[in-house]
Every structure is written in structure tokens, then in C-alpha cells.
Design a protein around this motif. Structure first.
Motif, short mmCIF file in Angstrom:
data_model
loop_
_atom_site.label_atom_id
_atom_site.label_comp_id
_atom_site.label_asym_id
_atom_site.label_seq_id
_atom_site.Cartn_x
_atom_site.Cartn_y
_atom_site.Cartn_z
N ARG A 101 0.85 -1.20 0.00
CA ARG A 101 0.00 0.00 0.00
C ARG A 101 0.88 1.25 0.00
NH1 ARG A 101 -3.75 2.91 4.21
NH2 ARG A 101 -5.72 3.04 3.07
N LEU A 102 0.68 2.12 -0.98
CA LEU A 102 1.56 3.28 -1.16
C LEU A 102 0.78 4.59 -1.16
CD1 LEU A 102 3.80 1.82 -4.00
CD2 LEU A 102 4.37 1.96 -1.56
N CYS A 103 1.45 5.64 -0.69
CA CYS A 103 0.82 6.96 -0.57
C CYS A 103 1.21 7.90 -1.69
CB CYS A 103 1.19 7.58 0.77
SG CYS A 103 0.48 6.75 2.20
N ARG A 104 0.32 8.81 -1.97
CA ARG A 104 0.55 9.85 -2.97
C ARG A 104 1.26 11.07 -2.39
NH1 ARG A 104 -4.21 13.60 -5.60
NH2 ARG A 104 -3.18 14.18 -7.53
N GLN A 105 0.96 11.41 -1.13
CA GLN A 105 1.48 12.64 -0.52
C GLN A 105 2.95 12.48 -0.12
OE1 GLN A 105 -0.57 10.46 0.86
NE2 GLN A 105 -0.69 10.57 3.09
N PRO A 106 3.72 13.56 -0.18
CA PRO A 106 5.12 13.51 0.29
C PRO A 106 5.18 13.21 1.78
CG PRO A 106 4.69 15.49 -1.03
CD PRO A 106 3.37 14.88 -0.73
N GLN A 107 6.19 12.43 2.16
CA GLN A 107 6.36 12.06 3.56
C GLN A 107 7.81 12.24 3.98
OE1 GLN A 107 3.34 8.36 2.70
NE2 GLN A 107 4.79 8.05 4.37
N PRO A 108 8.05 12.88 5.12
CA PRO A 108 9.43 13.01 5.61
C PRO A 108 9.93 11.68 6.15
CG PRO A 108 7.90 13.87 7.23
CD PRO A 108 7.08 13.53 6.01
N GLU A 109 11.23 11.56 6.27
CA GLU A 109 11.82 10.34 6.82
C GLU A 109 11.58 10.29 8.35
OE1 GLU A 109 13.68 7.85 4.79
OE2 GLU A 109 12.24 8.98 3.58
N VAL A 110 11.20 9.13 8.84
CA VAL A 110 10.96 8.97 10.28
C VAL A 110 11.92 7.95 10.91
CG1 VAL A 110 8.53 9.65 10.19
CG2 VAL A 110 9.15 7.24 9.91
N HIS A 111 12.57 7.15 10.08
CA HIS A 111 13.45 6.11 10.62
C HIS A 111 14.90 6.60 10.69
CE1 HIS A 111 10.07 3.43 9.36
NE2 HIS A 111 10.37 2.90 10.53
N ALA A 112 15.56 6.18 11.74
CA ALA A 112 16.97 6.51 11.91
C ALA A 112 17.81 5.69 10.93
CB ALA A 112 17.41 6.23 13.34
N GLU A 113 19.00 6.18 10.65
CA GLU A 113 19.91 5.46 9.77
C GLU A 113 20.21 4.08 10.36
OE1 GLU A 113 24.31 6.09 7.70
OE2 GLU A 113 23.37 7.70 8.85
N PHE B 283 9.36 -8.25 8.99
CA PHE B 283 7.93 -8.42 8.75
C PHE B 283 7.19 -8.68 10.07
CE2 PHE B 283 4.14 -10.97 7.94
CZ PHE B 283 3.47 -10.12 7.07
N GLY B 284 6.09 -7.94 10.25
CA GLY B 284 5.22 -8.14 11.39
C GLY B 284 5.65 -7.44 12.67
N MET B 285 6.85 -6.86 12.67
CA MET B 285 7.37 -6.25 13.90
C MET B 285 7.11 -4.74 13.92
SD MET B 285 8.37 -8.76 15.65
CE MET B 285 9.07 -7.79 16.99
N PRO B 286 6.34 -4.25 14.89
CA PRO B 286 6.14 -2.80 15.01
C PRO B 286 7.41 -2.11 15.44
CG PRO B 286 5.18 -3.94 16.89
CD PRO B 286 5.65 -5.01 15.95
N GLN B 287 7.56 -0.87 14.99
CA GLN B 287 8.78 -0.11 15.26
C GLN B 287 8.45 1.18 16.00
OE1 GLN B 287 11.95 -0.81 14.45
NE2 GLN B 287 12.96 1.14 14.81
N VAL B 288 9.06 1.38 17.17
CA VAL B 288 8.88 2.63 17.91
C VAL B 288 9.70 3.72 17.22
CG1 VAL B 288 9.24 3.84 20.09
CG2 VAL B 288 8.44 1.46 20.10
N VAL B 289 9.03 4.79 16.77
CA VAL B 289 9.73 5.89 16.10
C VAL B 289 9.83 7.13 16.98
CG1 VAL B 289 9.21 5.09 13.76
CG2 VAL B 289 7.60 6.62 14.92
N ARG B 290 9.09 7.12 18.08
CA ARG B 290 9.21 8.20 19.08
C ARG B 290 8.88 7.61 20.44
NH1 ARG B 290 8.41 14.26 19.08
NH2 ARG B 290 7.93 14.80 21.24
N GLU B 291 9.79 7.76 21.37
CA GLU B 291 9.60 7.23 22.71
C GLU B 291 8.77 8.20 23.54
OE1 GLU B 291 10.52 4.38 23.94
OE2 GLU B 291 12.14 3.62 22.63
N GLY B 292 7.87 7.64 24.35
CA GLY B 292 7.05 8.46 25.23
C GLY B 292 6.55 7.63 26.39
N ALA B 293 5.46 8.09 27.00
CA ALA B 293 4.89 7.39 28.15
C ALA B 293 3.42 7.73 28.27
CB ALA B 293 5.63 7.77 29.42
N GLY B 294 2.68 6.83 28.88
CA GLY B 294 1.26 7.06 29.16
C GLY B 294 0.34 6.71 28.01
N VAL B 295 0.62 7.25 26.83
CA VAL B 295 -0.20 7.02 25.64
C VAL B 295 0.68 6.42 24.55
CG1 VAL B 295 -1.70 8.06 23.90
CG2 VAL B 295 -1.58 9.05 26.20
N VAL B 296 0.18 5.38 23.89
CA VAL B 296 0.88 4.83 22.73
C VAL B 296 0.00 5.02 21.51
CG1 VAL B 296 0.04 2.47 23.20
CG2 VAL B 296 2.02 2.83 21.69
#
Length: 315
Positions: free
Chosen positions: A168-180, A186-199
């Protein structure tokens, strides 16, 4: 500067990243072919056609036929990428079920123009129910990259895998969110911003928007963890761990509220003995026609809307 470096220098749509990655993997893997539905320019498969004309099969405005052609090519050992708008391609669900699913044919169904971003073309062309449909097929993986780095990782995976897949691919421009150094699994969720209380769980184009929304909430003392769920079925243990360590779980998706990522994650969260509050922000109707930025604002799927939703449900 290479094409890849040029794309990385600015916010770029995942369909543009796909077009560049497709050509590169085809240079390495000669079993990669493309089946097109008269949308080579829009789906970014035109560069592939120009470099590999003998590996490009044009079926015209006939997605049902293209799916059958792709299934046949897969059964003969090729790895076909059949590309069209996600709304049109998954609209031929019977053919996908019969020729790809039942035969376990190694076709990569590439659905572009996901969600509301097609804008003025309206609901007749918006890919808003594609994930719901594809999730029903037990042997079809669903992939939606959040940025260019993830597109390249996914394409390398898809080129060497033989299982049926929906990309599934998007039309709109997207900035990079992943670190180098990011590596797709496959199947593994990736935390792109650490926080607390709400996920906050997001997929594809909503991931960078959710990250921006999290930044806006810092002034309110709310620091959400943002998770990129880029492939389905998702790892249940990983989701349970992320949800179980937060008081609230929010799913944000550019898709109908029913059948998509929220349903996938909701089944997991509901099984937890000490489950968090679970909220969903998605599209509750058929969608509307208008400028994309107006539509995302209308449905609360822009950064301001996501921040407001999280802030309001925190009361």
C-alpha cells in the motif's frame, strides 16, 4: 547525486520511492516483472518500462485481467508486481481471492493512492477499504511503508520472498521517520518516538503526522509513544508489550474505521488481562472530494486533529 540521495533530500511520496526501488531491484533480480493497468505514470512504474520493456506487461484498464496475468506469471517462477490505484485493484477482490489467494500465487499487488490524499477525485478513487479486504486473506501479507528508508527495505524483502503480498503506497510527500540503519522485519512494530502514558499506533502516511502531533502535545505535558505498524499480520507479543506498558492506546489510520489496523490491534488489546483504554481515529464514512489538506483537517487526521483527539480523549 544518485536518484536515491535526491529523493532523500526532501519529503517524497512512498510511490516515488517505490518507482526508484523497483528499477534497482529489477537490475539485481531478473525474475521481477511488472503488470500494469494503464497507470504507469501514476503508479511510478514507467521508469521500469523504459529500462525493462520486455519485462513490462500492459493490460490496460482491466485490473481483473491483470491480476490473472500476474498470477500466471507467478506460477511460472516470476515475481510480478501488478500496479494500480489501491481502490481499483482491491475492487477486484474476487479475482484476488480466486487466482492469487487460493493458488498461493506469489504476486505483489501494489495499491497506490492510499487514503484521502487523492483529494478532489473523491471516494470513487480513494483507497479507504483496501486493508480491510486484504486482511481477510490468510496467506497475503499487507505492507505499508512510512518513509523512503522503509520502502527500500520492503522492496528488498518482497523481491526475494515468494508469498503473495499487498503493498500500500501513498501519494502525498512524507518526511523520513526512521533513523539510519533501520532494518525492516515483517510483522514487527517499530517505535519511532519514545514516550509514556499514551501509545499511538499508525501506518504509512499517518506515521510522520502522528510524530508531529506528539511534538505538539509536549506543551500539554502529554508525551505519546509513536509506533509504526508497517506490516500485517503484526506480531501479537510485541503489540501486547507496547499496549500493556501504557495507560491508553490510540490507533490513527487513513482508512475506514472498520476492518483496518484498528481491528487488527483491537483483537490483541482486548485479550490483555489489564488492558489500556483503546481509541480509534479513522474515516467513519465514504470520504469526500476536496483538497487533501482540507480532507485531512475535516477528518481530524492532520497533526492538529490527531493532537486534539488525544488531548480530548485524555480528559
Amino acid at each position: 547525486m544518485t536518484e536515491r540521495q535526491g529523493l532523500a533530500a526532501k519529503a517524497t511520496s512512498t510511490r516515488d520511492w517505490f518507482g526508484a526501488a523497483l528499477v534497482e531491484i529489477a537490475r539485481e533480480y531478473d525474475h521481477v516483472v511488472v503488470v500494469n493497468c494503464d497507470l504507469a505514470k501514476a503508479t511510478r512504474t514507467l521508469p521500469f518500462k523504459e529500462e525493462f520493456p520486455d519485462r513490462f506487461f500492459e493490460c490496460g484498464i482491466a485490473e481483473a485481467n491483470a491480476i490473472g496475468v500476474a498470477a500466471g506469471l507467478a506460477q511460472e517462477g516470476f515475481r510480478p508486481f501488478v500496479a494500480s490505484f489501491g481502490h481499483f485493484l482491491t475492487g477486484k477482490f474476487l479475482e484476488i481471492f480466486q487466482t492469487v489467494g487460493l493458488n498461493d500465487a506469489g504476486v505483489v499487488l501494489v495499491g497506490t493512492h492510499a487514503g484521502l490524499a487523492i483529494g478532489r477525485d473523491g471516494p470513487t478513487q480513494m483507497g479507504l477499504r483496501d486493508v480491510a479486504l486484504m486482511r481477510t486473506l490468510p496467506n497475503v501479507g499487507v505492507f505499508q511503508p512510512a518513509d523512503g528508508a522503509e520502502v527500500w527495505q520492503m522492496m528488498a524483502h518482497l523481491a526475494t520472498d515468494r508469498r503473495p503480498a499487498y503493498l500500500r503506497l501513498c501519494r502525498q510527500p512524507q518526511p523520513e521517520v526512521h533513523a539510519e540503519g533501520y532494518r525492516f522485519r515483517f510483522g514487527m512494530p517499530q517505535v519511532v518516538r519514545e514516550g509514556a502514558g499514551v501509545v499511538v499506533f499508525a501506518m504509512g502516511g499517518t506515521v510522520p503526522v502522528a510524530v508531529e502531533a506528539a511534538g505538539r502535545l509536549a506543551a500539554d505535558g502529554i508525551t505519546p509513544t509513536v509506533v509504526n505498524v508497517s506490516s500485517l499480520p503484526v506480531d501479537r507479543t510485541a503489540v501486547a508489550r507496547l499496549a500493556g506498558t501504557h495507560r491508553r492506546a490510540v490507533v490513527v489510520e487513513d482508512h475506514y474505521v472498520v476492518g483496518g489496523l484498528a481491528d487488527e490491534l483491537g483483537r490483541i488489546v482486548l485479550s490483555l488481562p489489564d488492558r489500556p483504554r483503546f481509541d480509534v481515529l479513522a474515516v467513519p464514512d465514504y470520504g469526500q472530494a476536496g483538497p487533501p489538506e482540507d480532507l485531512y483537517r475535516r477528518y481530524g487526521l492532520d497533526a492538529a486533529g490527531i493532537a486534539a483527539f488525544i488531548r480530548e480523549t485524555a480528559k
